[in-house]
Design a protein around this motif. Structure first.
Motif, PDB file in Angstrom:
ATOM      1  N   ARG A  26      -5.668   1.097   2.504  1.00  0.00           N
ATOM      2  CA  ARG A  26      -5.886   1.935   1.317  1.00  0.00           C
ATOM      3  C   ARG A  26      -6.628   3.220   1.686  1.00  0.00           C
ATOM      4  O   ARG A  26      -6.355   4.290   1.135  1.00  0.00           O
ATOM      5  CB  ARG A  26      -6.649   1.162   0.234  1.00  0.00           C
ATOM      6  CG  ARG A  26      -5.858   0.003  -0.354  1.00  0.00           C
ATOM      7  CD  ARG A  26      -6.538  -0.601  -1.579  1.00  0.00           C
ATOM      8  NE  ARG A  26      -6.464   0.305  -2.728  1.00  0.00           N
ATOM      9  CZ  ARG A  26      -6.195  -0.093  -3.971  1.00  0.00           C
ATOM     10  NH1 ARG A  26      -5.958  -1.369  -4.229  1.00  0.00           N
ATOM     11  NH2 ARG A  26      -6.159   0.780  -4.957  1.00  0.00           N
ATOM     12  N   GLU A  50      -3.715   5.265  -3.842  1.00  0.00           N
ATOM     13  CA  GLU A  50      -5.059   5.847  -3.928  1.00  0.00           C
ATOM     14  C   GLU A  50      -5.042   7.239  -4.541  1.00  0.00           C
ATOM     15  O   GLU A  50      -5.971   8.035  -4.354  1.00  0.00           O
ATOM     16  CB  GLU A  50      -5.685   5.888  -2.531  1.00  0.00           C
ATOM     17  CG  GLU A  50      -6.070   4.527  -1.994  1.00  0.00           C
ATOM     18  CD  GLU A  50      -7.271   3.938  -2.718  1.00  0.00           C
ATOM     19  OE1 GLU A  50      -8.240   4.682  -2.982  1.00  0.00           O
ATOM     20  OE2 GLU A  50      -7.253   2.724  -3.021  1.00  0.00           O
ATOM     21  N   THR A  84       0.873  -1.175   0.000  1.00  0.00           N
ATOM     22  CA  THR A  84       0.000   0.000   0.000  1.00  0.00           C
ATOM     23  C   THR A  84       0.905   1.218   0.000  1.00  0.00           C
ATOM     24  O   THR A  84       1.580   1.503   0.991  1.00  0.00           O
ATOM     25  CB  THR A  84      -0.909   0.020   1.241  1.00  0.00           C
ATOM     26  OG1 THR A  84      -1.634  -1.195   1.323  1.00  0.00           O
ATOM     27  CG2 THR A  84      -1.867   1.202   1.170  1.00  0.00           C
TER      28      THR A  84
END
Length: 722
Positions: free
Chosen positions: A361, A530, A97
């Motif tokens: 996330r 993201e 991530t």
């Protein structure tokens, strides 16, 4: 295992086994990784044998729980005394991530979010079997030509120190032995790596010791005060001596003066690089200088392995120095609990659950929102959900938004800007066209872009640098966007449509050809996994921009280095009695950067008033308070970063025109006001004098409060009385 047991274990090691503990090799050298046999050529050329590998102390670059478990298992079967490997890796701004790059995280001015990002990165990496991260990088940087600016948090020593502490807390937690979700942190690069001449990576650094102590050392010290377990040497010289062989830097300052008793590791190949630096005639001399300087682990060269035994036998190196280094390495392994649990946090099932989880996330998205900086907005943002958008540019549908040092991240799993926008409005309202590649544009691409833009209400330009244009070895002399993107911007401007530029890049840029043509500019940096979703949140106003620059954007590269806390000179521009020409200035550009340190816009506005100081004087034990009223004068809620700066009017040595000393983040609803109060203490006025002592001077000071380093008004005066 107790310290006495560690000492007993040390005594059982042969000299050859001890020296091997000081060696770090990359993953492919080790069995159990699935990559055996791929590095036989380099093994032979480096003089590495199977005996060396089975006694090696640490490995870098293993990826995934299966691989780390396999390598450790194979290693323990062969190591005579069952000493486990230390598994190290570059976990810089996320494991799988990926969070925004550290320069972007710096622009959040949010220590809790920074700490959380490191905590999540540690949880994912530890589940994959990593024990140590080569992070945080806390090098102060004033030159955006240097590619590794993306890995720092900016140009201010105070703010860099606060982020250094936050990252260390996030990575390490409070109990490395029992909290298997944490990593040992390695602060880097010691020292002054960010000050390379010409902004060129690996280049010479030459500065006074006073300058280094005042600006470049504080963030390293902050990380160590927070408990960072390791220090990595820099590639550069410090006072004419490469850091990896710099005894005065590593033993005298780091160990004796600061009391650091953890592990010092070289950067990749830095020990052997003393030969081309010109301070070692051969590998043997490089090994001698490094061990005398206090380097415990040599990364990916074999000067120690090939020459330390001979140096001990000849009397050039005392075996006690090797014993000290090995003991520090064993103590770190003990702190991590590796003797009791050599696989530590590595767990295939837990790795599957944690890595890229919804919670992780979401945290990456929230930090990306906080990290973006709105640089310009002429009433075009936020976008309306009824507007037809032409999304144009090489980053319109591009997953290369993770940035350098995201080696485990997936560009395919990153949220692209197109997908982020599409999540906000009906897809029929968005027409996407590439417009150009990063550095090239065809007639067909341009025509497609113009066609897409003709029917649009607003053009959103997605521009930036390919990730290879930033990061290590990513120095650039020309820090404008590639000409193809500037040409694309200019062509689209002729349509007369409102135009928003979104920038994906790893450094402050010369924005001519963008900021002057676009109606709005959003600096998104490399926003991570993201990124597209976070940028869409900002463009459509679901989130209000709160990011503030922690590194100045130059007006032109010829200003570089340009930074807010500079000296005034004897002929400052704008002095009341100055002649027009004979002052310190450029004839063709302003002295000031295009966008200053601390700068950033919001979708609302803030007004500052009633600045006041509690007393006209401060004493050694009596601080003063500074208060300012901040009012949200706009039409929506927002967050302001209220910044406090101080100037020492007359020091024993020249002092900067202003220095950041504190900041507060305040959230205000439309029409709401709040009194923001700072306490200012004598210790915040201290600096390094010509004799290198750290102390304050009695005399006059000016304190400023404002939204950035430029827009702070006239200031308030007080005196320090001793």
């Amino acid at each position: 295992m107790t310290d006495q047991q560690l000492i007993a274990l040390l005594k059982e090691l042969t000299l050859e086994e001890k020296i091997a503990q000081l060696l770090q090799l990359a993953a492919p050298f080790f069995e159990g990784t699935g990559t055996e046999g791929q590095i036989t050529g380099p093994m032979a050329s480096m003089g590495i044998t199977e005996d060396t590998i089975k006694n090696t102390g640490s490995v870098l670059g293993l990826s995934g729980a299966k691989e780390t478990i396999g390598a450790q298992e194979a290693h323990l079967k062969k190591n005579r005394l069952g000493i486990p490997l230390l598994v190290m890796a570059d976990i810089i701004h996320g494991y799988k991530t990926i969070f925004p790059v550290p320069l972007a995280i710096g622009c959040s001015w949010d220590m809790e979010a920074a700490e959380k990002s490191a905590e999540i990165a540690a949880a994912e990496a530890s589940a994959a079997g990593v024990h140590v991260t080569f992070s945080p990088m806390v090098d102060l940087v004033r030159d955006p030509r240097w590619g590794r600016v993306m890995e720092t948090t900016g140009e201010d020593p105070y703010l860099n120190g606060e982020f250094a502490r936050a990252f260390v807390r996030g990575f390490q937690g409070k109990d490395l032995k029992n909290d298997l979700t944490r990593l040992a942190a390695c602060v880097k690069h010691f020292a002054a790596y960010g000050a390379g001449e010409g902004g060129r990576d690996y280049n010479t650094v030459d500065m006074s010791e006073r300058q280094m102590r005042e600006y470049y050392l504080p963030a390293y010290k902050a990380a160590l005060d927070e408990g960072a377990e390791l220090v990595m040497t820099a590639f550069n010289t410090v006072d004419g001596i490469p850091a990896a062989g710099n005894k005065r830097l590593m033993r005298d300052l780091l160990r004796m003066e600061w009391g650091f008793d953890g592990v010092v590791i070289s950067d990749w190949g830095a020990v052997k690089e003393m030969i081309p630096h010109g301070v070692a005639a051969d590998e043997a001399e490089a090994a001698c200088k490094a061990i005398l300087a206090g380097v415990d682990i040599e990364m990916m060269t074999t000067c120690y392995e090939n020459h330390l035994k001979q140096l001990v036998e000849s009397g050039d190196v005392a075996e006690t120095l090797i014993d000290e280094a090995v003991l520090r390495i064993l103590q770190l392994k003990q702190k991590l609990g590796l003797f009791d649990n050599p696989y530590r946090g590595a767990n295939i099932e837990r790795e599957r659950e944690l890595v890229m989880s919804t919670e992780h996330r979401q945290a990456a998205r929230e930090l990306a929102v906080k990290s973006c900086v709105l640089l310009k907005n002429e009433a075009v943002l936020p976008l309306k959900t009824t507007q037809k958008i032409a999304l144009i540019g090489p980053f319109a549908r591009n997953g290369d938004i993770l940035g350098p040092w995201s080696w485990m991240g997936s560009k395919d799993e990153a949220v692209q800007l197109y997908d982020g926008l599409k999540s906000k409005v009906d897809a029929s309202l968005i027409v996407a066209a590439q417009g150009s590649d990063i550095a090239h544009m065809t007639e067909e691409q341009l025509e497609e872009a113009l066609e897409a833009a003709r029917d649009a209400d607003v053009i959103v330009l997605a521009l930036g640098e390919h990730s290879d244009m930033s990061g290590e070895a990513g120095s650039r002399a020309d820090i404008r966007l590639p000409q193809a993107q500037l040409d694309l911007t200019a062509k689209l401007k002729t349509l007369g449509k409102p135009m928003v530029a979104v920038l994906f890049n790893g450094r402050p840029l010369d924005l001519h050809g963008v900021y002057d043509l676009a109606d709005a500019v959003l600096e998104a940096w490399y926003p991570g996994t993201e990124g597209g979703a976070a940028v869409a949140d900002l463009l459509y106003g679901d989130s209000n921009p709160t990011g503030r620059l922690t590194m100045s954007f130059p007006f032109a590269v010829g200003q570089v280095p340009v930074y807010y806390n500079h000296f005034n000179t004897g002929r400052p521009q704008g002095a009341p009695d100055a002649q027009v020409r004979y002052v310190s200035q450029y004839l063709d550009i302003p002295n000031e950067p295009l966008y200053p340190f601390g700068y950033g816009l919001s979708y609302t506005t803030f007004a500052y008033s009633k600045a006041a100081i509690s007393s006209p004087s401060m004493t050694m034990d009596q601080p003063i308070t500074v208060t300012v009223k901040v009012t949200n004068t706009g039409t929506r809620g927002g967050e302001e970063v209220v910044q406090l700066y101080v100037r020492d009017i007359a020091g024993e040595v020249v002092r900067p025109v202003k220095e950041l000393k504190a900041f507060h983040k305040v959230s205000l609803q439309p029409g709401e006001s709040r009194d923001v109060t700072f306490e200012l203490k004598e210790e915040q006025l201290r600096y390094h004098h010509s004799d290198l002592s750290l102390r304050s001077d009695a005399g006059e000071f000016t304190v400023y409060v404002g939204p950035n380093s430029r827009d702070v008004g006239q200031g308030l005066s007080f005196k320090l009385i001793k």
